[in-house]
Each structure stands twice: as structure tokens, then as C-alpha cells.
Design an enzyme around this catalytic site. Structure first.
Site, PDB file in Angstrom:
ATOM      1  N   LEU A 147      72.493 110.149  38.965  1.00  0.00           N
ATOM      2  CA  LEU A 147      73.537 110.913  39.641  1.00  0.00           C
ATOM      3  C   LEU A 147      72.989 111.800  40.757  1.00  0.00           C
ATOM      4  O   LEU A 147      73.424 112.927  40.951  1.00  0.00           O
ATOM      5  CB  LEU A 147      74.317 111.750  38.615  1.00  0.00           C
ATOM      6  CG  LEU A 147      74.996 110.940  37.507  1.00  0.00           C
ATOM      7  CD1 LEU A 147      75.694 111.867  36.520  1.00  0.00           C
ATOM      8  CD2 LEU A 147      75.980 109.927  38.098  1.00  0.00           C
ATOM      9  N   VAL A 157      72.525 111.923  45.003  1.00  0.00           N
ATOM     10  CA  VAL A 157      73.596 111.881  46.003  1.00  0.00           C
ATOM     11  C   VAL A 157      74.333 110.537  46.003  1.00  0.00           C
ATOM     12  O   VAL A 157      75.569 110.483  45.925  1.00  0.00           O
ATOM     13  CB  VAL A 157      73.031 112.176  47.407  1.00  0.00           C
ATOM     14  CG1 VAL A 157      74.089 111.932  48.469  1.00  0.00           C
ATOM     15  CG2 VAL A 157      72.546 113.614  47.493  1.00  0.00           C
ATOM     16  N   MET A 158      73.601 109.435  46.077  1.00  0.00           N
ATOM     17  CA  MET A 158      74.245 108.121  46.156  1.00  0.00           C
ATOM     18  C   MET A 158      74.989 107.783  44.868  1.00  0.00           C
ATOM     19  O   MET A 158      76.138 107.316  44.898  1.00  0.00           O
ATOM     20  CB  MET A 158      73.207 107.044  46.474  1.00  0.00           C
ATOM     21  CG  MET A 158      72.707 107.060  47.901  1.00  0.00           C
ATOM     22  SD  MET A 158      73.983 106.602  49.114  1.00  0.00           S
ATOM     23  CE  MET A 158      74.141 104.839  48.781  1.00  0.00           C
ATOM     24  N   SER A 187      68.766 114.153  33.788  1.00  0.00           N
ATOM     25  CA  SER A 187      68.948 115.603  33.855  1.00  0.00           C
ATOM     26  C   SER A 187      70.408 115.937  33.574  1.00  0.00           C
ATOM     27  O   SER A 187      71.309 115.524  34.311  1.00  0.00           O
ATOM     28  CB  SER A 187      68.553 116.118  35.251  1.00  0.00           C
ATOM     29  OG  SER A 187      69.069 117.393  35.485  1.00  0.00           O
ATOM     30  N   VAL A 194      69.004 104.572  40.556  1.00  0.00           N
ATOM     31  CA  VAL A 194      67.751 105.315  40.375  1.00  0.00           C
ATOM     32  C   VAL A 194      66.776 104.886  41.452  1.00  0.00           C
ATOM     33  O   VAL A 194      66.985 103.900  42.165  1.00  0.00           O
ATOM     34  CB  VAL A 194      67.159 105.081  38.968  1.00  0.00           C
ATOM     35  CG1 VAL A 194      68.132 105.556  37.895  1.00  0.00           C
ATOM     36  CG2 VAL A 194      66.794 103.609  38.744  1.00  0.00           C
ATOM     37  N   SER A 225      75.032  99.956  51.417  1.00  0.00           N
ATOM     38  CA  SER A 225      74.696 100.605  52.682  1.00  0.00           C
ATOM     39  C   SER A 225      75.803 101.534  53.150  1.00  0.00           C
ATOM     40  O   SER A 225      76.985 101.260  52.960  1.00  0.00           O
ATOM     41  CB  SER A 225      74.440  99.550  53.757  1.00  0.00           C
ATOM     42  OG  SER A 225      74.140 100.174  54.990  1.00  0.00           O
ATOM     43  N   GLY A 269      74.910 105.185  53.295  1.00  0.00           N
ATOM     44  CA  GLY A 269      74.489 106.545  52.995  1.00  0.00           C
ATOM     45  C   GLY A 269      75.485 107.267  52.113  1.00  0.00           C
ATOM     46  O   GLY A 269      76.324 106.669  51.439  1.00  0.00           O
ATOM     47  N   LYS A 325      69.964  93.334  52.363  1.00  0.00           N
ATOM     48  CA  LYS A 325      69.955  94.782  52.595  1.00  0.00           C
ATOM     49  C   LYS A 325      68.672  95.204  53.296  1.00  0.00           C
ATOM     50  O   LYS A 325      68.693  96.061  54.191  1.00  0.00           O
ATOM     51  CB  LYS A 325      70.107  95.527  51.263  1.00  0.00           C
ATOM     52  CG  LYS A 325      70.017  97.066  51.371  1.00  0.00           C
ATOM     53  CD  LYS A 325      71.065  97.640  52.315  1.00  0.00           C
ATOM     54  CE  LYS A 325      71.279  99.130  52.118  1.00  0.00           C
ATOM     55  NZ  LYS A 325      70.076  99.943  52.331  1.00  0.00           N
ATOM     56  N   HIS A 333      69.001  94.212  56.867  1.00  0.00           N
ATOM     57  CA  HIS A 333      69.947  95.183  57.456  1.00  0.00           C
ATOM     58  C   HIS A 333      69.206  96.439  57.870  1.00  0.00           C
ATOM     59  O   HIS A 333      69.400  96.953  58.976  1.00  0.00           O
ATOM     60  CB  HIS A 333      71.040  95.508  56.443  1.00  0.00           C
ATOM     61  CG  HIS A 333      71.809  96.778  56.732  1.00  0.00           C
ATOM     62  ND1 HIS A 333      71.285  98.036  56.476  1.00  0.00           N
ATOM     63  CD2 HIS A 333      73.036  96.984  57.259  1.00  0.00           C
ATOM     64  CE1 HIS A 333      72.166  98.949  56.851  1.00  0.00           C
ATOM     65  NE2 HIS A 333      73.231  98.343  57.314  1.00  0.00           N
ATOM     66  N   ASN A 334      68.353  96.952  56.994  1.00  0.00           N
ATOM     67  CA  ASN A 334      67.629  98.183  57.307  1.00  0.00           C
ATOM     68  C   ASN A 334      66.627  97.964  58.440  1.00  0.00           C
ATOM     69  O   ASN A 334      66.410  98.857  59.260  1.00  0.00           O
ATOM     70  CB  ASN A 334      66.918  98.707  56.061  1.00  0.00           C
ATOM     71  CG  ASN A 334      67.873  99.361  55.081  1.00  0.00           C
ATOM     72  OD1 ASN A 334      69.066  99.098  55.096  1.00  0.00           O
ATOM     73  ND2 ASN A 334      67.361 100.198  54.216  1.00  0.00           N
ATOM     74  N   GLU A 383      68.540  98.099  61.505  1.00  0.00           N
ATOM     75  CA  GLU A 383      68.867  99.517  61.715  1.00  0.00           C
ATOM     76  C   GLU A 383      67.712 100.242  62.404  1.00  0.00           C
ATOM     77  O   GLU A 383      67.921 101.026  63.343  1.00  0.00           O
ATOM     78  CB  GLU A 383      69.165 100.160  60.369  1.00  0.00           C
ATOM     79  CG  GLU A 383      69.478 101.642  60.393  1.00  0.00           C
ATOM     80  CD  GLU A 383      69.631 102.190  58.981  1.00  0.00           C
ATOM     81  OE1 GLU A 383      69.011 103.230  58.687  1.00  0.00           O
ATOM     82  OE2 GLU A 383      70.363 101.575  58.174  1.00  0.00           O
ATOM     83  N   ARG A 404      40.502  77.782  69.059  1.00  0.00           N
ATOM     84  CA  ARG A 404      40.354  77.632  67.604  1.00  0.00           C
ATOM     85  C   ARG A 404      39.505  76.415  67.261  1.00  0.00           C
ATOM     86  O   ARG A 404      38.704  76.437  66.330  1.00  0.00           O
ATOM     87  CB  ARG A 404      41.734  77.525  66.944  1.00  0.00           C
ATOM     88  CG  ARG A 404      42.573  78.790  67.029  1.00  0.00           C
ATOM     89  CD  ARG A 404      43.930  78.632  66.343  1.00  0.00           C
ATOM     90  NE  ARG A 404      43.773  78.612  64.893  1.00  0.00           N
ATOM     91  CZ  ARG A 404      44.133  77.603  64.108  1.00  0.00           C
ATOM     92  NH1 ARG A 404      44.659  76.504  64.649  1.00  0.00           N
ATOM     93  NH2 ARG A 404      43.982  77.670  62.814  1.00  0.00           N
ATOM     94  N   HIS A 418      39.182  73.679  64.155  1.00  0.00           N
ATOM     95  CA  HIS A 418      40.502  73.691  63.521  1.00  0.00           C
ATOM     96  C   HIS A 418      41.392  72.538  63.986  1.00  0.00           C
ATOM     97  O   HIS A 418      42.494  72.387  63.479  1.00  0.00           O
ATOM     98  CB  HIS A 418      41.189  75.026  63.795  1.00  0.00           C
ATOM     99  CG  HIS A 418      40.542  76.183  63.101  1.00  0.00           C
ATOM    100  ND1 HIS A 418      40.493  76.306  61.739  1.00  0.00           N
ATOM    101  CD2 HIS A 418      39.885  77.272  63.609  1.00  0.00           C
ATOM    102  CE1 HIS A 418      39.862  77.431  61.410  1.00  0.00           C
ATOM    103  NE2 HIS A 418      39.474  78.026  62.531  1.00  0.00           N
TER     104      HIS A 418
END
Length: 475
Positions: free
Chosen positions: A16, A18-19, A40, A79, A133, A135, A187, A190-191, A194, A453, A459
């Protein structure tokens, strides 16, 4: 039994901060009964005070929390990513029945989600790795939700998730993404997008400030104007708001008082690392990550600024030229943005093929349109591109994006040249342009690289005029 089940909660939330607390309130707001638990007790008590009129119940032991849920139980973990997720799962397993569902709503590394999904599936439980997503505000009033795991597991919470997600034109910003780690992978990308978006906007700001001499009040007007056109997005909107904020503890504008050291939580770094593993170029995203690293070297940068010479920007005083350059910056920002999204969606396409996820990139673009940080009008164009051609190899090949970049590329090049001549760093703009130029090049100088190479490491190489694999004794 039926009477008893009516007293049980439809879903539970563990964690518990913020999110987690805001997500629980969002669920309760939509009429779903929700049980909450936090290690807690104080956070549980605080949330209960805030939600007295809502269908929300708090518990102070995990056993009572689990017993409060209707079967099959549905539990969202909010968590910290990493060990805390594994610890929570270990606590829950002895208390659950087969068929119960655990949902990880944090920013977990997608390979951890794959591992946990397999472990729980083997033990008869269901698991969803779910990107959330937007916030704090998104969690409370409507996030973009990216669930990955067994589709049967998603169906257990589909009604809740689609109800609490952001809504755009009547569509929920939530859809089933794909198996095991697909949701957390999307996700993560996505970040990464961002990161690139924010870096590109910051570079546009730097040019307007250092070459045109724009003050915050002028920058607010510019970004407000940009928000009305094709750059319309959450990040452009909040940037305009930022430029308008006066310093309440002193004179002038707050943005000018903020230390130029950027923080990060790691998901942008993961995007770059995994792109290397997949063999996919995400140069603009990676430039954005590196620029945050170099921003953290504040003391070194200050010392270097007094020792290392170079070009120094001078303000363009001619009003007509300044107005023209400001429009060129807007065009360069849009073209660069197209390339950064092309990189991100290209990475999702590669992962879909690698892992057999069968990602629907058009639907993913749709859920990005609301709730999340990168929400933008621009995403409708991406949705349209993949609806026209689900097998589209690269966004740059879509008619709209091809036309936009071709229309703006001269301004894009001009802005980068002006910035380089003035000594203004634009790694985002320039890496995006390099990506575009490399992608459109029928020939790259890698023939020489392959010769090197072969010279030092035998190679081998292929030829353009005959089939086969070749090696040369170069001396």
C-alpha cells in the site's frame, strides 16, 4: 455458502505504497469489493481512513487477508520489484488453493516474470505479470494496463481491469498482451520509449533556450502551441505547465532552479540491454539512458566546462530567423519521435517472434493512448499503421510516417547542424537521424568491417557476386 461469498472481496491488493493504495481506491471506486494488506499496519490504517465510504476492507495478517477473498482468489502484488515479489509469493502459496491467481503489478524484469509464471503454473496456480502505467494519478483514476500470462488467468480479472483502466473514445486502455512475461516486456519497452520522449523534449528545450534565448514564459507559449498539433501528448502538456510554474521560494521560474541531474529506476536500462540480446537497434532510447548517466556526473561536468574548449552557442537575435528555427525544432522533434517509436515497436516485434508471443502491436498502441506517460494523439497513427498492415516491418515504412519524415527531414538536419555548430548536445536528435539514415541505406560500410574481421580473426565474409563463405590471406 452463497451468503458468505457475498461478504468476501472480489480482489485483494498487497502493498500500500503510493501505487498500491491508489490502485485499491480505483478498484473500490468502480464498485468492486477489495481487501488490502500491507506489512506495515500504519499504511493499512491510513488507507482505511481515506476509504470509509468505499467497499474496501483492511487486514493486518496475511492469513485473514487471504481468507477474505472469494474463490478463485485474485491477488495483486504492488510491492518493489525483485526479491520482495518472490518473498510475497512464498508467503502466499501455503495459504492459496490451486486455481487461485497472483498478479504482479510492479515493474518486474520480464524474465523474472517468465520464471515465476512457470513455477506457479507447475504448482497449479495462475500468474499474471502486469504492467501498470500512469504513475500515481493513473493508478488512482485510470492507468494503461498490460497483462501477460495465461489468457484464462486474464479472463478472471478482465472485467475489473477494463473497468479501472483509462478509457479513450469508449475503449479501455487494457488488453491481453500475451503469455508469461509479455506484459512486463511491453511495459519495459513503454518505459524505454518514455525515456527517449523525455530526452528529445529536453533537447528541443535546450535549443530554444540556448540558441533562441527563449525564457520560460516564451517556452510555455511554444509548448502550449505545440500541444494543439501533431505533437499533442501528455508529456508536451506537462512541459508547458512546468515552464509556467513560478518559484514559490524565490524569484523567477522554478525550472531554472532545478539541478540538472536526472534520476532513473532501471527500466530504460533494461530496454537497452535486452535490445542488445535481441539484436535490435534502439539507439535513441539508449542515448537517452546514457544522457541520464552523464547528467549524474555533475561535478566532473562542471570541472570539464572550465577546461575543455569548443563552440559556444550565441543567441539568434533576428526575429524572423528565430521563428523559423523554432518551427524547425518542432519538426525535428516530431521526426525524432517517429524514429524512437519505430525502434520501440520494432523491439516488441522482434521479441514477439523470439518468444512466440504473437503480440498485436496495433492493440498495444491503442492501450498506450490513455492513462500512461507516453499517451499521445500520435498513437492513433501507429494504431492505424498496424491495422492496415499487421506485418509492418518498421513504422517508417507506413505511408503516413514515411511522408512525415520525408517532409521534415531537411528541418531535422538543419536543427542538428545548428546545435552541433553551437556546441549544444543533441544525442537524441542525432541518434534518431542516424537510425533513419542507416535504415534507408541500401549499402552500409560493413563490407570494410567484415574485411577487417576476416583479416585479424579469420571470421570469413560473403560476397555480393557469388554464393558461399570466404576467407582471404590478406598479406
Amino acid at each position: 455458502m452463497e451468503e458468505q461469498s457475498k461478504k468476501l472481496s472480489a480482489i485483494g491488493v498487497i502493498g500500500l505504497a503510493v501505487m498500491g493504495s491508489n490502485l485499491a481506491l480505483n478498484i473500490a471506486d468502480h464498485g468492486f469489493s477489495v481487501s488490502v494488506y500491507n506489512r506495515s499496519a500504519e499504511k493499512t490504517e491510513n488507507l482505511l481512513k481515506e476509504s470509509e465510504e468505499m467497499p474496501l476492507k483492511g487486514f493486518f495478517s496475511i492469513e485473514e487477508f487471504v481468507q477474505s477473498l472469494v474463490r478463485p482468489r485474485k491477488i495483486i502484488l504492488m510491492v518493489k520489484a525483485g526479491a520482495a515479489v518472490d518473498s510475497s509469493i512464498d508467503q502466499l502459496i501455503p495459504l492459496l488453493d490451486q486455481g487461485d491467481l497472483i498478479i504482479d503489478g510492479g515493474n518486474s524484469y520480464y524474465q523474472d516474470t517468465v520464471r515465476r509464471s512457470r513455477r506457479l503454473q507447475d504448482d497449479g496456480f495462475l500468474y499474471l505479470g502486469t504492467g501498470i502505467s500512469g504513475g500515481e494519478e493513473g493508478a488512482r483514476f485510470g492507468p494503461a494496463i498490460m497483462p501477460g500470462g495465461a489468457e484464462s488467468a486474464y479472463r478472471l480479472v478482465e472485467n475489473i481491469f477494463t473497468s479501472i483502466s483509462a478509457q479513450v473514445e469508449g475503449d479501455p486502455c487494457c488488453t491481453y498482451i500475451g503469455p508469461d512475461g509479455a506484459g512486463h516486456f511491453v511495459k519495459m519497452v513503454h518505459n524505454g520509449i518514455e525515456y527517449a520522449d523525455m530526452q528529445l523534449i529536453s533537447e528541443a528545450y535546450s535549443i530554444l533556450k540556448n540558441l533562441l534565448g527563449y525564457k520560460p514564459e516564451q517556452l510555455k507559449d511554444v509548448f502550449t502551441d505545440w500541444s494543439r498539433g501533431e505533437l499533442s501528448s501528455y508529456l508536451i502538456d506537462i512541459t508547458a505547465d512546468i515552464f509556467g510554474k513560478k518559484d514559490e521560494d524565490g524569484e523567477g521560474y522554478l525550472v531554472d532552479k532545478i539541478l540538472d541531474v536526472a534520476g532513473q529506476k532501471g527500466t530504460g536500462k533494461w530496454t537497452s540491454q535486452i535490445a542488445l540480446d535481441l539484436g535490435v537497434p534502439v539507439s535513441t532510447i539508449t542515448s537517452a539512458v546514457f544522457e541520464r548517466y552523464i547528467s549524474a556526473m555533475k561535478e566532473e561536468r562542471v570541472a570539464a566546462s572550465g577546461k575543455l574548449g569548443g563552440s559556444i552557442s550565441s543567441i539568434i537575435s533576428d526575429q524572423a530567423e528565430a521563428t523559423e528555427l523554432a518551427e524547425a525544432v518542432r519538426q525535428a522533434l516530431y521526426a525524432s519521435k517517429i524514429c524512437s517509436y519505430a525502434q520501440g515497436f520494432g523491439m516488441m516485434r522482434a521479441a514477439s517472434e523470439e518468444y512466440g508471443w504473437n503480440l498485436d502491436l496495433g492493440k498495444i498502441a491503442m492501450i498506450f493512448r490513455g492513462g500512461c506517460i507516453i499517451r499521445a494523439q500520435f498513437l492513433n497513427r501507429i494504431k492505424d499503421a498496424y491495422e492496415k498492415n499487421p506485418q509492418l516491418a518498421n513504422l517508417l515504412l507506413d505511408d503516413y510516417f514515411q511522408s512525415a519524415v520525408e517532409k521534415y527531414q531537411q528541418s531535422w538536419r538543419r536543427v542538428i547542424i545548428k546545435a552541433v555548430e553551437a556546441g549544444i548536445p543533441v544525442p537524441g536528435f542525432s541518434s534518431a537521424l542516424a537510425y533513419f539514415d542507416s535504415y534507408r541505406s541500401a549499402e552500409l560500410p560493413m563490407n570494410l568491417l567484415q574485411a577487417q574481421r576476416d583479416y585479424f580473426g579469420a571470421h570469413t565474409y560473403q560476397r555480393i557476386d557469388r554464393d558461399g563463405v570466404f576467407h582471404t590471406e590478406w598479406i
